[in-house]
Design a protein around this motif. Structure first.
Motif, PDB file in Angstrom:
ATOM      1  N   ALA A 111       0.830  -1.209   0.000  1.00 59.41           N
ATOM      2  CA  ALA A 111       0.000   0.000   0.000  1.00 59.41           C
ATOM      3  C   ALA A 111       0.860   1.253   0.000  1.00 59.41           C
ATOM      4  CB  ALA A 111      -0.932  -0.006   1.207  1.00 59.41           C
ATOM      5  N   ASN A 112       1.945   1.225   0.760  1.00 54.20           N
ATOM      6  CA  ASN A 112       2.849   2.379   0.797  1.00 54.20           C
ATOM      7  C   ASN A 112       3.503   2.606  -0.551  1.00 54.20           C
ATOM      8  OD1 ASN A 112       2.265   2.814   3.493  1.00 54.20           O
ATOM      9  ND2 ASN A 112       4.013   1.614   4.237  1.00 54.20           N
ATOM     10  N   LYS A 113       3.897   1.527  -1.216  1.00 54.14           N
ATOM     11  CA  LYS A 113       4.485   1.655  -2.555  1.00 54.14           C
ATOM     12  C   LYS A 113       3.446   2.237  -3.529  1.00 54.14           C
ATOM     13  CE  LYS A 113       7.613  -2.334  -2.151  1.00 54.14           C
ATOM     14  NZ  LYS A 113       7.903  -3.691  -2.682  1.00 54.14           N
ATOM     15  N   TRP A 114       2.217   1.763  -3.393  1.00 56.20           N
ATOM     16  CA  TRP A 114       1.160   2.193  -4.296  1.00 56.20           C
ATOM     17  C   TRP A 114       0.888   3.697  -4.172  1.00 56.20           C
ATOM     18  CZ3 TRP A 114      -1.777  -0.085  -8.114  1.00 56.20           C
ATOM     19  CH2 TRP A 114      -2.923   0.609  -8.530  1.00 56.20           C
ATOM     20  N   GLY A 155      -0.921   9.127  -6.411  1.00 51.68           N
ATOM     21  CA  GLY A 155      -1.729  10.239  -5.902  1.00 51.68           C
ATOM     22  C   GLY A 155      -1.587  10.561  -4.434  1.00 51.68           C
ATOM     23  N   GLY A 156      -0.753   9.825  -3.707  1.00 49.94           N
ATOM     24  CA  GLY A 156      -0.540  10.175  -2.314  1.00 49.94           C
ATOM     25  C   GLY A 156      -1.560   9.602  -1.357  1.00 49.94           C
ATOM     26  N   LEU A 157      -1.525  10.080  -0.137  1.00 50.58           N
ATOM     27  CA  LEU A 157      -2.367   9.554   0.935  1.00 50.58           C
ATOM     28  C   LEU A 157      -3.801  10.088   0.815  1.00 50.58           C
ATOM     29  CD1 LEU A 157       0.148  10.118   3.882  1.00 50.58           C
ATOM     30  CD2 LEU A 157      -0.338   7.962   2.734  1.00 50.58           C
ATOM     31  N   SER A 158      -4.738   9.186   0.560  1.00 49.81           N
ATOM     32  CA  SER A 158      -6.152   9.558   0.531  1.00 49.81           C
ATOM     33  C   SER A 158      -6.989   8.294   0.556  1.00 49.81           C
ATOM     34  CB  SER A 158      -6.490  10.374  -0.733  1.00 49.81           C
ATOM     35  OG  SER A 158      -6.504   9.546  -1.878  1.00 49.81           O
ATOM     36  N   GLY A 159      -8.244   8.445   0.925  1.00 51.49           N
ATOM     37  CA  GLY A 159      -9.151   7.308   0.897  1.00 51.49           C
ATOM     38  C   GLY A 159      -9.338   6.771  -0.510  1.00 51.49           C
ATOM     39  N   ARG A 160      -9.344   7.665  -1.503  1.00 53.90           N
ATOM     40  CA  ARG A 160      -9.493   7.222  -2.890  1.00 53.90           C
ATOM     41  C   ARG A 160      -8.321   6.353  -3.315  1.00 53.90           C
ATOM     42  NH1 ARG A 160     -10.032  12.086  -6.491  1.00 53.90           N
ATOM     43  NH2 ARG A 160     -12.200  12.035  -5.755  1.00 53.90           N
ATOM     44  N   THR A 161      -7.103   6.761  -2.928  1.00 55.62           N
ATOM     45  CA  THR A 161      -5.914   5.968  -3.264  1.00 55.62           C
ATOM     46  C   THR A 161      -5.990   4.601  -2.612  1.00 55.62           C
ATOM     47  OG1 THR A 161      -4.592   7.988  -3.437  1.00 55.62           O
ATOM     48  CG2 THR A 161      -3.390   5.929  -3.187  1.00 55.62           C
ATOM     49  N   ALA A 162      -6.441   4.549  -1.356  1.00 57.06           N
ATOM     50  CA  ALA A 162      -6.576   3.269  -0.659  1.00 57.06           C
ATOM     51  C   ALA A 162      -7.568   2.362  -1.384  1.00 57.06           C
ATOM     52  CB  ALA A 162      -7.025   3.507   0.779  1.00 57.06           C
ATOM     53  N   GLN A 163      -8.706   2.921  -1.819  1.00 55.62           N
ATOM     54  CA  GLN A 163      -9.700   2.123  -2.541  1.00 55.62           C
ATOM     55  C   GLN A 163      -9.150   1.643  -3.874  1.00 55.62           C
ATOM     56  OE1 GLN A 163     -13.125   1.202  -1.532  1.00 55.62           O
ATOM     57  NE2 GLN A 163     -12.414  -0.206  -3.126  1.00 55.62           N
ATOM     58  N   GLN A 164      -8.401   2.498  -4.565  1.00 56.72           N
ATOM     59  CA  GLN A 164      -7.807   2.091  -5.840  1.00 56.72           C
ATOM     60  C   GLN A 164      -6.796   0.968  -5.637  1.00 56.72           C
ATOM     61  OE1 GLN A 164      -6.341   5.882  -7.181  1.00 56.72           O
ATOM     62  NE2 GLN A 164      -8.263   6.431  -8.197  1.00 56.72           N
ATOM     63  N   PHE A 165      -6.056   1.013  -4.540  1.00 53.24           N
ATOM     64  CA  PHE A 165      -5.108  -0.057  -4.238  1.00 53.24           C
ATOM     65  C   PHE A 165      -5.831  -1.377  -3.985  1.00 53.24           C
ATOM     66  CE2 PHE A 165      -2.901  -2.344  -0.707  1.00 53.24           C
ATOM     67  CZ  PHE A 165      -1.872  -2.880  -1.471  1.00 53.24           C
ATOM     68  N   ILE A 166      -6.923  -1.328  -3.232  1.00 58.83           N
ATOM     69  CA  ILE A 166      -7.698  -2.539  -2.966  1.00 58.83           C
ATOM     70  C   ILE A 166      -8.291  -3.087  -4.259  1.00 58.83           C
ATOM     71  CG2 ILE A 166      -9.746  -3.435  -1.786  1.00 58.83           C
ATOM     72  CD1 ILE A 166      -7.333  -2.942   0.048  1.00 58.83           C
ATOM     73  N   ASP A 167      -8.795  -2.188  -5.117  1.00 56.96           N
ATOM     74  CA  ASP A 167      -9.333  -2.633  -6.416  1.00 56.96           C
ATOM     75  C   ASP A 167      -8.253  -3.316  -7.248  1.00 56.96           C
ATOM     76  OD1 ASP A 167     -11.792  -1.617  -5.729  1.00 56.96           O
ATOM     77  OD2 ASP A 167     -11.532   0.258  -6.835  1.00 56.96           O
ATOM     78  N   TYR A 168      -7.042  -2.790  -7.151  1.00 60.62           N
ATOM     79  CA  TYR A 168      -5.910  -3.390  -7.872  1.00 60.62           C
ATOM     80  C   TYR A 168      -5.651  -4.821  -7.369  1.00 60.62           C
ATOM     81  CZ  TYR A 168      -0.951  -4.522  -8.514  1.00 60.62           C
ATOM     82  OH  TYR A 168       0.228  -5.165  -8.783  1.00 60.62           O
TER      83      TYR A 168
END
Length: 427
Positions: A402-405, A410-423
């Motif tokens: 997740a940190n690499k992603w 796009g940096g730290l955000s809820g959207r980035t976290a969701q995109q990582f999970i989708d990946y």
């Protein structure tokens, strides 16, 4: 058939099929008309009913479902009154009962002779249609309610029972597009500004948004007061990108739909239409949120002046059943420059320029900040989303990836976290 004798339910939107079938019921055996033309018309009606089933997800007797759909969408004097108070009193009841006496003839009609005379066996397909299509128009709850209401109408012993069933539906669900849909957009049509249902709103719920408990509570408290008929404020949700501002508003639209909340999405170039929109909704029983996503203005854009007048400042008072919710990455909505506060500049009244740019945001009584999460909060969001989606990775590996992603997405955000999970789910 007596379709021309209807008094209250006379203006039937999408009623062409109804009148074609009424004509066939009356004229199918008349030798004056070519039998091939009558058969072709019947098959065209069958096609429309089958197409309706695929579009709306209806099942059972499609002819009855079609008739019922006409009735639940018919905005007339009676249905609009029942939407607010339930059963009403007065002469209008006699007029409606007159209409249901006619409509019951359409529900009770036996198609056997028509089918045999025209040799159109295909009509049997619509009398007991079995399908599992999802509705592209209604949510499943509304779709099933319309299909079950069609069955109750068919089983009704008399027109009075049909009328009573219809009245119950109006009181529970409302009538027409505002009663049966939760979200809308505005378009320009033949009749000017039209409010059109959004058929596929994102199924976001407040519990889906990890974190941001304080901002969410402020939004919920204001919205709850609004739907309960108490005083409430226009809301501005501002802050960093990808932090859940838009998702929060979609979530409250889903959360309070059953309590009469509706949401209308308006874009910046449509602000000049706001008065027309409000005129169409101000006398309805529902509570309306006019939703403006990613709201901001450059110096050369003047659309914000329309918005200021609508929110507060025009001669006509904003209706009590309307609030404005907006999201923005900017706290003050309108671009500000350092030159705005310089003492020497072409504009002699510097403070007036500043006040003009701040006056719009001042019209939002509640402002809610959604800030970007820090590293610890971001990792908690990732953990929660991974658990919710049943992703089985060792926590150390999950957080490392997740940190690499986030470093490259796009940096730290809820959207980035969701995109990582989708990946991860797509691997």
């Amino acid at each position: 058939m007596r379709e021309r004798e209807l008094l209250v339910y006379k203006e039937l939107e999408d009623g062409d099929l109804f009148f074609d079938m009424a004509w066939l019921m009356e004229e199918y055996a008349d030798d004056y008309y070519n039998i091939e033309d009558k058969r072709a018309l019947l098959y065209e009606c069958i096609h429309e009913l089958l197409d309706m089933a695929g579009h709306m997800g209806f099942y059972g007797n499609l002819w009855h479902c079609y008739l019922t759909n006409l009735l639940v969408n018919n905005e007339n004097t009676y249905s609009l009154a029942c939407e607010i108070t339930g059963a009403v009193e007065g002469t209008i009841n006699d007029a409606v009962l007159h209409d249901f006496t006619i409509l019951k003839e359409f529900y009770d009609y036996d198609f056997t002779d028509m089918i045999n005379y025209l040799g159109a066996d295909g009509f049997s397909f619509v009398l007991d249609y079995k399908g599992n299509e999802e509705s592209k128009v209604y949510n499943r709850r509304i779709r099933d309610r319309i299909c079950s209401l069609a069955v109750k109408f068919n089983e009704a012993s008399d027109p009075q029972e049909m009328k009573d069933r219809m009245t119950e539906f109006y009181g529970e669900y409302g009538v027409g597009k505002f009663g049966l849909h939760k979200a809308f957009r505005i378009e320009h049509g033949e009749n000017g500004v039209e409010i059109k249902p959004i058929q596929n709103i994102a199924h976001v719920h407040l519990d889906d948004l990890v974190g941001y408990e304080i901002p969410k509570k402020k939004l919920v408290d204001n919205t709850l007061a609004f739907v309960e008929g108490k005083k409430a404020n226009n809301c501005l949700l501002f802050g960093d990108a990808g932090t859940g501002k838009s998702s929060s508003i979609k979530a409250i639209a889903n959360e309070y739909y059953t309590r009469g909340l509706r949401i209308i999405e308006v874009y910046k170039h449509q602000f000049q239409d706001l008065n027309d929109v409000i005129a169409q909704i101000k006398n309805r029983h529902y509570k309306f949120i006019i939703y403006m996503d990613d709201l901001s203005f450059e110096e050369f854009e003047i659309e914000y002046k329309y918005l200021k007048a609508v929110i507060e400042g025009g001669l006509e008072k904003k209706p009590q059943n309307v609030l404005i919710y907006a999201t923005s990455n900017r706290r003050h909505l309108i671009r500000e420059n350092f030159s705005d506060k310089e003492e020497v500049r072409e504009d002699m009244h510097t403070s007036d320029t500043v006040q003009e740019k701040l006056s719009l945001v001042a019209r939002f009584g509640v402002t809610i900040y959604f800030g970007a999460p820090d590293k610890k909060q971001f990792q908690q969001i990732v953990r929660s989303l991974a658990e919710r989606n049943h992703i089985e990775l060792p926590e150390e590996e999950l957080l490392l990836e997740a940190n690499k992603w986030e470093l490259s997405h796009g940096g730290l955000s809820g959207r980035t976290a969701q995109q990582f999970i989708d990946y991860l789910l797509g691997k």
